[in-house]
Enzyme design. Structure first.
Site, PDB file in Angstrom:
ATOM      1  N   ARG A  47     -22.869  56.740   9.386  1.00 20.83           N
ATOM      2  CA  ARG A  47     -21.439  56.803   9.649  1.00 20.83           C
ATOM      3  C   ARG A  47     -20.988  55.385  10.003  1.00 20.83           C
ATOM      4  O   ARG A  47     -21.767  54.475  10.099  1.00 20.83           O
ATOM      5  CB  ARG A  47     -21.090  57.802  10.743  1.00 20.83           C
ATOM      6  N   GLY A  48     -19.668  55.241  10.063  1.00 21.86           N
ATOM      7  CA  GLY A  48     -19.104  53.903  10.256  1.00 21.86           C
ATOM      8  C   GLY A  48     -18.545  53.426   8.926  1.00 21.86           C
ATOM      9  O   GLY A  48     -19.261  53.457   7.916  1.00 21.86           O
ATOM     10  N   ALA A  49     -17.280  53.009   8.904  1.00 19.24           N
ATOM     11  CA  ALA A  49     -16.614  52.731   7.628  1.00 19.24           C
ATOM     12  C   ALA A  49     -17.417  51.845   6.669  1.00 19.24           C
ATOM     13  O   ALA A  49     -17.710  52.259   5.537  1.00 19.24           O
ATOM     14  CB  ALA A  49     -15.234  52.139   7.915  1.00 19.24           C
ATOM     15  N   ARG A  90     -15.900  62.131   2.998  1.00 22.54           N
ATOM     16  CA  ARG A  90     -15.118  62.038   4.248  1.00 22.54           C
ATOM     17  C   ARG A  90     -13.778  61.383   3.887  1.00 22.54           C
ATOM     18  O   ARG A  90     -13.743  60.470   3.058  1.00 22.54           O
ATOM     19  CB  ARG A  90     -15.836  61.221   5.334  1.00 22.54           C
ATOM     20  N   GLN A 197     -21.024  58.599  19.739  1.00 22.57           N
ATOM     21  CA  GLN A 197     -21.531  57.394  19.058  1.00 22.57           C
ATOM     22  C   GLN A 197     -21.724  56.240  20.051  1.00 22.57           C
ATOM     23  O   GLN A 197     -22.596  55.410  19.895  1.00 22.57           O
ATOM     24  CB  GLN A 197     -20.568  56.936  17.946  1.00 22.57           C
ATOM     25  N   ASP A 238     -11.155  52.369  10.671  1.00 22.75           N
ATOM     26  CA  ASP A 238     -11.550  53.131   9.492  1.00 22.75           C
ATOM     27  C   ASP A 238     -10.545  52.976   8.367  1.00 22.75           C
ATOM     28  O   ASP A 238     -10.907  53.096   7.187  1.00 22.75           O
ATOM     29  CB  ASP A 238     -11.740  54.613   9.863  1.00 22.75           C
ATOM     30  N   ASN A 248      -8.758  54.877  13.765  1.00 21.88           N
ATOM     31  CA  ASN A 248     -10.085  54.625  14.317  1.00 21.88           C
ATOM     32  C   ASN A 248     -10.508  55.858  15.098  1.00 21.88           C
ATOM     33  O   ASN A 248      -9.763  56.828  15.226  1.00 21.88           O
ATOM     34  CB  ASN A 248     -10.077  53.365  15.202  1.00 21.88           C
ATOM     35  N   LYS A 249     -11.757  55.802  15.621  1.00 19.34           N
ATOM     36  CA  LYS A 249     -12.287  56.960  16.326  1.00 19.34           C
ATOM     37  C   LYS A 249     -11.316  57.520  17.367  1.00 19.34           C
ATOM     38  O   LYS A 249     -10.658  56.760  18.077  1.00 19.34           O
ATOM     39  CB  LYS A 249     -13.604  56.545  17.016  1.00 19.34           C
TER      40      LYS A 249
END
Ligand SMILES: CSC[C@H]1O[C@H](OP(=O)(O)O)[C@H](O)[C@@H]1O
EC number: 5.3.1.23
Length: 345
Positions: A47-49, A90, A197, A238, A248-249
């Protein structure tokens, strides 16, 4: 500096650190098909852009390998389906669509070549994306370090480190760069409910590097910011709209409001591949909603009663007016954001 190989492609298979297992165990998830890659992205094995983008690129390579024995027409048709499938894994991180489009453009430019030659070019392009991301992040680290004081306490959210990218990281990359350049920094890392995370991944990276830090529950940040215990807030992204609004998160927007209220510099840290030049504002960003079990359970242990409804958006949008600047590999973008972002197209 510890090398963390988030993503590795060798002998026609893709090997990913299984981030669902960290920090308790270090396990490698093997992808042999593009559907394995779809699963790995959707289930947040990776995960993570930027990491999602690089992983998707290798998913395209695995698809080309899978269809390599077909006739050209059949190959191109199967590849179109595979790229579209990967693109749906996603919805929010634009790096996924950016990588898929980059690989699709390569196929279109080379559709007159043999299937084998197209496969080789796709493999080279995926390797290029991986290498470029690491170089980009190190450049971001150098540029971002310019705004970090000689002695600074930095708060960060979620994970934006080597695990969220092809290596080094974005916001956590700036923290790495500041630490290794000899600055006296201290980090508060939000645990980042519900997928943790920060508590699982950022804390693991900070411990690996020996960077002084404390892990906090997300709700502690407000008091630290109010009491002037935080000099700087660095978070990832993101998807960034033309006007600077940034997805973002979940929990990032809340931090930005606190930062504005108490005059703490609040920076987005991201490669320009996270800018979506096709959207004007954050209102156009699709926010992923994930399974309710992520909220009602921790490590498969139920913490909320059966029967309770859940709302579980994985991201939120920070309005550009709450953002001090956007740190990229091409420099720090300051307001007026649209005028300055459009120059990067
Ligand atoms: C360097 S991008 C990291 C970015 O991705 C995270 O989301 P997720 O863990 O759901 O992929 C989070 O938004 C981070 O800021």
């Amino acid at each position: 500096m510890k090398e963390i190989k988030t993503i590795e492609f060798k002998e026609d298979a893709l090997y990913l650190i299984d981030q669902r297992k960290l920090p308790v165990s270090y396990e490698i998830f093997e992808c042999r098909t593009y559907k394995d890659v779809y699963y790995a992205i959707k289930e947040m094995v990776v995960r993570g852009a930027p990491a999602i983008g690089a992983t998707a690129a290798y998913g395209v390579v695995l698809a080309a390998k899978e269809f390599i024995d077909g006739e050209k027409k059949e190959f191109l048709s199967n590849m179109k389906k595979a790229l579209s499938f990967l693109n749906e894994s996603r919805p929010t991180a634009v790096n996924l669509m950016w990588a898929i489009e980059r690989m699709n453009n390569l196929i279109e430019r080379n559709r007159d070549l043999s299937v084998e030659d197209i496969y080789m070019k796709l493999k080279e392009e995926a390797d290029r994306i991986l290498k470029e991301d690491i170089e980009t992040n190190k450049r971001i680290g150098e540029i971002g370090n310019q705004i970090v004081g000689q002695k600074a306490t930095i708060l960060t959210h979620c994970n934006t480190g080597a695990l969220a990218t092809a290596g080094f990281g974005t916001a956590l990359g700036v923290i790495r760069e500041a630490f290794y350049s000899g600055k006296d920094i201290f980090v508060y890392a939000d645990e980042t409910r519900p997928r943790l995370q920060g508590g699982r991944l950022t804390a693991w990276e900070l411990v690996q590097e020996g960077i002084p830090a404390k892990l906090i529950a997300d709700s502690v940040a407000a008091t630290l910011i109010r009491d002037k215990k935080v000099d700087l807030i660095l978070v990832g992204a993101d998807r960034i709209a033309l006007n600077g609004d940034t997805a973002n998160k979940i929990g990032t927007f809340m931090l930005s409001v606190l930062a504005k209220e108490y005059n703490v510099p609040f920076y987005i840290v991201a490669p320009t591949s996270t800018i979506d030049f096709s959207i004007e504002t954050g209102d156009e960003i699709v926010i992923e909603e994930r399974d309710s079990k992520e909220v009602t359970h921790i490590e498969n242990i139920r913490i909320a009663p059966e029967g309770i409804d859940v709302y579980n958006p994985a991201f939120d949008v920070t309005p550009n007016e709450n953002i001090t600047g956007i740190i990229t590999e091409k420099g720090i973008i300051k307001p007026p954001f649209r005028d300055n972002i459009i120059k990067l197209k």
